[in-house]
Scaffold this motif. Sequence first.
Motif, PDB file in Angstrom:
ATOM      1  N   VAL A 140       1.332  -1.360  -0.063  1.00 55.68           N
ATOM      2  CA  VAL A 140      -0.109   0.175  -0.304  1.00 55.68           C
ATOM      3  C   VAL A 140       1.103   1.704  -0.119  1.00 55.68           C
ATOM      4  O   VAL A 140       1.990   1.027   0.690  1.00 55.68           O
ATOM      5  CB  VAL A 140      -0.948   0.454   1.441  1.00 55.68           C
ATOM      6  N   GLN A 141       0.854   2.118  -0.850  1.00 52.77           N
ATOM      7  CA  GLN A 141       1.447   3.134  -0.392  1.00 52.77           C
ATOM      8  C   GLN A 141       0.536   4.782  -0.452  1.00 52.77           C
ATOM      9  O   GLN A 141      -0.858   4.704  -1.521  1.00 52.77           O
ATOM     10  CB  GLN A 141       1.745   3.286  -2.321  1.00 52.77           C
ATOM     11  N   VAL A 142       1.064   5.529  -0.170  1.00 53.34           N
ATOM     12  CA  VAL A 142       0.636   6.765   0.374  1.00 53.34           C
ATOM     13  C   VAL A 142       2.184   7.511   0.494  1.00 53.34           C
ATOM     14  O   VAL A 142       2.918   7.960   0.579  1.00 53.34           O
ATOM     15  CB  VAL A 142      -0.732   7.548   1.312  1.00 53.34           C
ATOM     16  N   SER A 143       1.174   9.129  -0.150  1.00 46.91           N
ATOM     17  CA  SER A 143       2.110  10.623  -0.073  1.00 46.91           C
ATOM     18  C   SER A 143       0.725  11.631   0.079  1.00 46.91           C
ATOM     19  O   SER A 143       0.223  11.866   0.243  1.00 46.91           O
ATOM     20  CB  SER A 143       3.019  10.545  -0.982  1.00 46.91           C
ATOM     21  N   PHE A 144       1.569  12.396   0.902  1.00 50.39           N
ATOM     22  CA  PHE A 144       0.822  13.698   1.928  1.00 50.39           C
ATOM     23  C   PHE A 144       2.230  14.229   2.186  1.00 50.39           C
ATOM     24  O   PHE A 144       3.137  14.224   2.558  1.00 50.39           O
ATOM     25  CB  PHE A 144      -0.291  12.684   3.265  1.00 50.39           C
ATOM     26  N   ILE A 145       1.758  15.903   2.522  1.00 44.02           N
ATOM     27  CA  ILE A 145       1.858  16.751   2.786  1.00 44.02           C
ATOM     28  C   ILE A 145       1.346  17.171   4.358  1.00 44.02           C
ATOM     29  O   ILE A 145       0.615  17.447   4.407  1.00 44.02           O
ATOM     30  CB  ILE A 145       1.778  18.146   2.088  1.00 44.02           C
ATOM     31  N   PRO A 161      -4.222 -13.334  -2.929  1.00 45.07           N
ATOM     32  CA  PRO A 161      -4.615 -14.326  -1.490  1.00 45.07           C
ATOM     33  C   PRO A 161      -5.700 -13.474  -0.944  1.00 45.07           C
ATOM     34  O   PRO A 161      -5.744 -11.694  -0.679  1.00 45.07           O
ATOM     35  CB  PRO A 161      -4.116 -14.461  -1.189  1.00 45.07           C
ATOM     36  N   GLU A 162      -6.633 -13.276  -0.145  1.00 44.02           N
ATOM     37  CA  GLU A 162      -7.445 -13.023   1.037  1.00 44.02           C
ATOM     38  C   GLU A 162      -6.731 -12.698   1.952  1.00 44.02           C
ATOM     39  O   GLU A 162      -6.509 -11.646   2.872  1.00 44.02           O
ATOM     40  CB  GLU A 162      -8.347 -14.108   1.148  1.00 44.02           C
ATOM     41  N   TYR A 163      -6.133 -12.996   2.613  1.00 37.25           N
ATOM     42  CA  TYR A 163      -4.412 -13.292   3.593  1.00 37.25           C
ATOM     43  C   TYR A 163      -4.250 -11.999   3.295  1.00 37.25           C
ATOM     44  O   TYR A 163      -4.208 -11.173   4.562  1.00 37.25           O
ATOM     45  CB  TYR A 163      -3.603 -13.886   3.720  1.00 37.25           C
ATOM     46  N   THR A 164      -3.436 -11.491   2.033  1.00 38.57           N
ATOM     47  CA  THR A 164      -2.731 -10.209   1.875  1.00 38.57           C
ATOM     48  C   THR A 164      -3.364  -9.076   1.560  1.00 38.57           C
ATOM     49  O   THR A 164      -3.407  -8.151   1.605  1.00 38.57           O
ATOM     50  CB  THR A 164      -2.233 -10.511   0.396  1.00 38.57           C
ATOM     51  N   VAL A 165      -5.181  -9.080   1.207  1.00 37.78           N
ATOM     52  CA  VAL A 165      -6.053  -7.755   0.953  1.00 37.78           C
ATOM     53  C   VAL A 165      -5.961  -8.490   1.940  1.00 37.78           C
ATOM     54  O   VAL A 165      -6.274  -6.346   2.607  1.00 37.78           O
ATOM     55  CB  VAL A 165      -7.077  -8.604   0.061  1.00 37.78           C
ATOM     56  N   LYS A 166      -6.609  -8.626   3.528  1.00 37.01           N
ATOM     57  CA  LYS A 166      -6.704  -8.349   4.800  1.00 37.01           C
ATOM     58  C   LYS A 166      -6.057  -7.364   5.110  1.00 37.01           C
ATOM     59  O   LYS A 166      -6.327  -6.332   6.244  1.00 37.01           O
ATOM     60  CB  LYS A 166      -7.498  -9.409   5.407  1.00 37.01           C
ATOM     61  N   ASP A 213      -3.333  16.941   1.075  1.00 40.46           N
ATOM     62  CA  ASP A 213      -3.162  16.135  -0.061  1.00 40.46           C
ATOM     63  C   ASP A 213      -2.684  15.111  -0.294  1.00 40.46           C
ATOM     64  O   ASP A 213      -1.871  14.256  -0.746  1.00 40.46           O
ATOM     65  CB  ASP A 213      -2.086  17.149  -0.724  1.00 40.46           C
ATOM     66  N   GLU A 214      -3.916  13.883   0.512  1.00 39.47           N
ATOM     67  CA  GLU A 214      -3.059  12.529   0.549  1.00 39.47           C
ATOM     68  C   GLU A 214      -2.941  11.975  -1.325  1.00 39.47           C
ATOM     69  O   GLU A 214      -3.919  12.250  -1.929  1.00 39.47           O
ATOM     70  CB  GLU A 214      -4.318  12.390   0.868  1.00 39.47           C
ATOM     71  N   GLU A 215      -2.022  11.464  -1.812  1.00 37.05           N
ATOM     72  CA  GLU A 215      -2.162  10.879  -2.597  1.00 37.05           C
ATOM     73  C   GLU A 215      -2.159   9.192  -2.966  1.00 37.05           C
ATOM     74  O   GLU A 215      -0.766   8.367  -2.608  1.00 37.05           O
ATOM     75  CB  GLU A 215      -0.497  11.471  -3.773  1.00 37.05           C
ATOM     76  N   TRP A 216      -3.091   8.486  -2.805  1.00 35.79           N
ATOM     77  CA  TRP A 216      -2.746   7.519  -2.527  1.00 35.79           C
ATOM     78  C   TRP A 216      -3.116   6.162  -3.784  1.00 35.79           C
ATOM     79  O   TRP A 216      -3.034   6.674  -5.345  1.00 35.79           O
ATOM     80  CB  TRP A 216      -3.962   6.306  -2.180  1.00 35.79           C
ATOM     81  N   THR A 217      -1.869   5.219  -4.082  1.00 36.06           N
ATOM     82  CA  THR A 217      -1.660   4.647  -5.742  1.00 36.06           C
ATOM     83  C   THR A 217      -3.051   3.626  -5.606  1.00 36.06           C
ATOM     84  O   THR A 217      -3.601   3.065  -4.429  1.00 36.06           O
ATOM     85  CB  THR A 217      -0.121   3.914  -4.734  1.00 36.06           C
ATOM     86  N   PRO A 218      -3.244   3.913  -6.877  1.00 33.21           N
ATOM     87  CA  PRO A 218      -4.693   3.175  -6.428  1.00 33.21           C
ATOM     88  C   PRO A 218      -4.427   1.542  -7.026  1.00 33.21           C
ATOM     89  O   PRO A 218      -3.428   1.079  -7.282  1.00 33.21           O
ATOM     90  CB  PRO A 218      -4.988   3.498  -8.118  1.00 33.21           C
ATOM     91  N   GLY A 219      -5.222   0.898  -5.929  1.00 32.00           N
ATOM     92  CA  GLY A 219      -5.474  -0.384  -6.415  1.00 32.00           C
ATOM     93  C   GLY A 219      -4.236  -1.021  -5.096  1.00 32.00           C
ATOM     94  O   GLY A 219      -4.401   0.006  -3.558  1.00 32.00           O
ATOM     95  N   TYR A 220      -3.389  -1.837  -5.365  1.00 31.05           N
ATOM     96  CA  TYR A 220      -2.254  -2.314  -4.872  1.00 31.05           C
ATOM     97  C   TYR A 220      -0.945  -1.506  -4.928  1.00 31.05           C
ATOM     98  O   TYR A 220      -0.732  -0.800  -6.351  1.00 31.05           O
ATOM     99  CB  TYR A 220      -1.784  -3.499  -4.300  1.00 31.05           C
TER     100      TYR A 220
END
Lengths: 395, 440
Positions: A177-182, A292-297, A317-324
């Motif tokens: 999971v990746q996010v960048s923000f200020i 795997p469901e295990y990773t999704v959780k 200014d959150e920027e989430w990488t879409p999906g995974y």
Amino acid sequence: MGVCGPDPKVEDLGSPRKQPYPMDALPISYAAQQFRKLIGEKTPYRVVHEPQARNTRPYDSRPTCEGHNNCMPICPIGAMYNGSYSVYHAEAAGAKFVPNAVVYRIERDSANKRVTAVHYYDPDKGSHRVTGKYFVIAAHCIETAKLMLFSADEQSPDGIANSSGHVGRNMMDHTGVQVSFISGDKALWPGRGPLETNVIDNFRDGDWRNERGAYLVHMVDDNQVDLATQLAIAKGYVGRELEEQIRYLASHTVRLFSHNEGLADPDNRLTLSKTNKDILGIPHPEVYYKLPEYTVKSCEHTRGLFRDLIGLMHGTDEEWTPGYFPQDHPAGSTIMGTDPTDSVVDGFCRTHDHENLFIASSSVFSSVGTGNITLTVAALALRVADTLKKELAHA
Amino acid sequence: MPDVTRKILWSVLTAGTALATFSAVPARADDPSADLMARGEYIATAGDCVACHTAPGGKPFAGGLKITTPMGDVVTTNITPDPDHGIGKYTEEDFEKSLRHGIRRDGSRLYPAMPYVSYAGMTDGDVKALYTWFMHGVKPVAETPPVTSLNFPANLRITMGLWNMVATSETPETGDSATFDKMRRGKYLAHALEHCGTCHTPRNIMLSEKEDSYLAGASLLGWYAPNITSSKTGGIGNWSEDNLVEYLKTGHVAGLSQAAGPMGEAVEHSTSHLTDDDLHALAAYILQVPAKDDEAEHSPREQYGKPLEQADVRSGELTRIDNLAQMDGAQIYDANCAACHGGNGAGTADHYAPSLFHNSVVGSARPDDLIMAVLNGVDRNAGGVHVHMPAFNQSSDVQRLSNAEIASVVNYVTATFGSGDHGVTAEQVEKMGTELPKTP
């Protein structure tokens, strides 16, 4: 290869060691120090040094890391280990390296117990045969499985070392999971020092692992001018204000990402393409992969943690990488195990089916854990080398 | 990795070989005083015995350093107190004879690479201290290194006796060296212990140091030990005593110079361990050595150059470096040097990677030391800082540059940050690469 890490007596990472790391831990950058302070004071978690193959002193004729932040893709001064250094050492010890050689066939004796030769194509598709006493396949996880499947013949119709039918199966990655923000707090000035110095390691293990995967959180310490510039332009700043905004945003950007554990699922597998071939006539690999469901959780849990951390730092200014956010750490495909019916190699990376064939690759991982895979691959390769040395000395 | 460069015997001649067999066991002084032992250890450090008498990765003072010379391979001897393999059977008298006169216990002559012409200047008291420490403070090692085999006529030890008749030895100092005043102490350190002249003084046709050119610079084994007389144009006449003390203590002075190769070794093993008083004495003495202007250097080599003005990427033409048939010097610099020394050549803020302008090695009219540093890297652990620049030769584990590429980048560096393009060629670089001693 030279690994630096913290003194276990000062910072216990939960991985027992017989002796200290060869080198002292990397100094933690300013940004990471601030992050560590915040995590230590405001959360129940902790930030620790991440053991890694970056030189904190001259080691193996390579210099100390100078912290210029240009680690990727390879360190320009050789302060960070990569596999080419091991190749140089092998060559110095007498190994012969044949470049541009694509192995396409593994030949065995009549009993199908021992490998006798490998065949490779040069770039003009001239074929060459190399014989030997021992063979080690070290072609990472995609190409290792591909070669073993493509070498199928009458003796082994399902491919080499594949009596279990598990060659190509159990593929894994670190999905992230990746996010960048200020940050709304004080400037962190990321990008001063090595790219990675610190991790939150509280989610590497716990009782919950029977339901969701483990993960590791990095506060990635890379220069953020690129991202800050895009953001400032998108916000419509021009002229002098643009420069000021770039400076402000670059110094306040925080980038978090995680390595979330995959599970060895036999259905996640590599097969040979029936339609696409490369210029040498070798089929392309095809990969079926269901997260795997295990990773999704696990990733869901990470998102919750990241949202908490953004709140803690008054982030905007959150920027989430879409999906995974795949980390490109492929593993599995010829996994290690004690049972020859559901694994491909034994604990010494020797194939169950062929006594002189070894695999040195992330393909033997039966679990992918949370740390980057290169050091484990190198350690397993050294383990293979130890076995070969011992057996060749007695031969 | 070939590691012999770390222990180059800084001489054109060769060291003494393995010792013959002995009969009597000498009597030793019992329980030497702590003061005497401490002084002996200090003298051994100041004389830098370990540099030549230890093989790469070998046991201290057990010898075995192999050096390729024009006259053949030379192997240094075991000088630990082992009675059969080392100097354990030496009496103090035997020890003194080899140390100050180059005569072994069996009466044969040492090769004068063992700088006994310098050590001849040692006081009786310091010889005693040194002997005592070697006998009681050094761990015996029961190993005999391979025997030296030289070409004719150097293989005849008698030749060395003839050489002694024409070579000039230091006259022994008298009295207690610890009580000398600053300048006398400095001279004693420079001549009798540190033997600076062994490398920095040019030699005459008989390979003896030229007395009228003391410390005026000399070329050996690819490196150039520069002119360190007080000449303001060719030497180090613009350095202060504090500058020189800092250099000898740490191997580096920002804006002046840094030590690599054999000088890096000398700093690491010897000068960085001297007391501050001794460093000041040594520096004060060196700085008053009569100026000898240099044949090649006509302007202070540490004063050349300035930061390179770098084009703003927004205004200039961008150069793609991913598709070039042959990289020029600037591109080689950018790809291999700039990561540490900066695109503008200023080095790192803490001077761990030094600035390339205002740098004696880059500003020198002789590019020898710059070429050698690029070929072999720098590895110097002194003053609490372990400096390491990788080698860029053909066995480098970091980056392998061809001789032509090294010539090209050296010319770019001296043209951009130093005293001009000296027209170094690939052939020159190749020759310097082969002048290095090879590992056995």
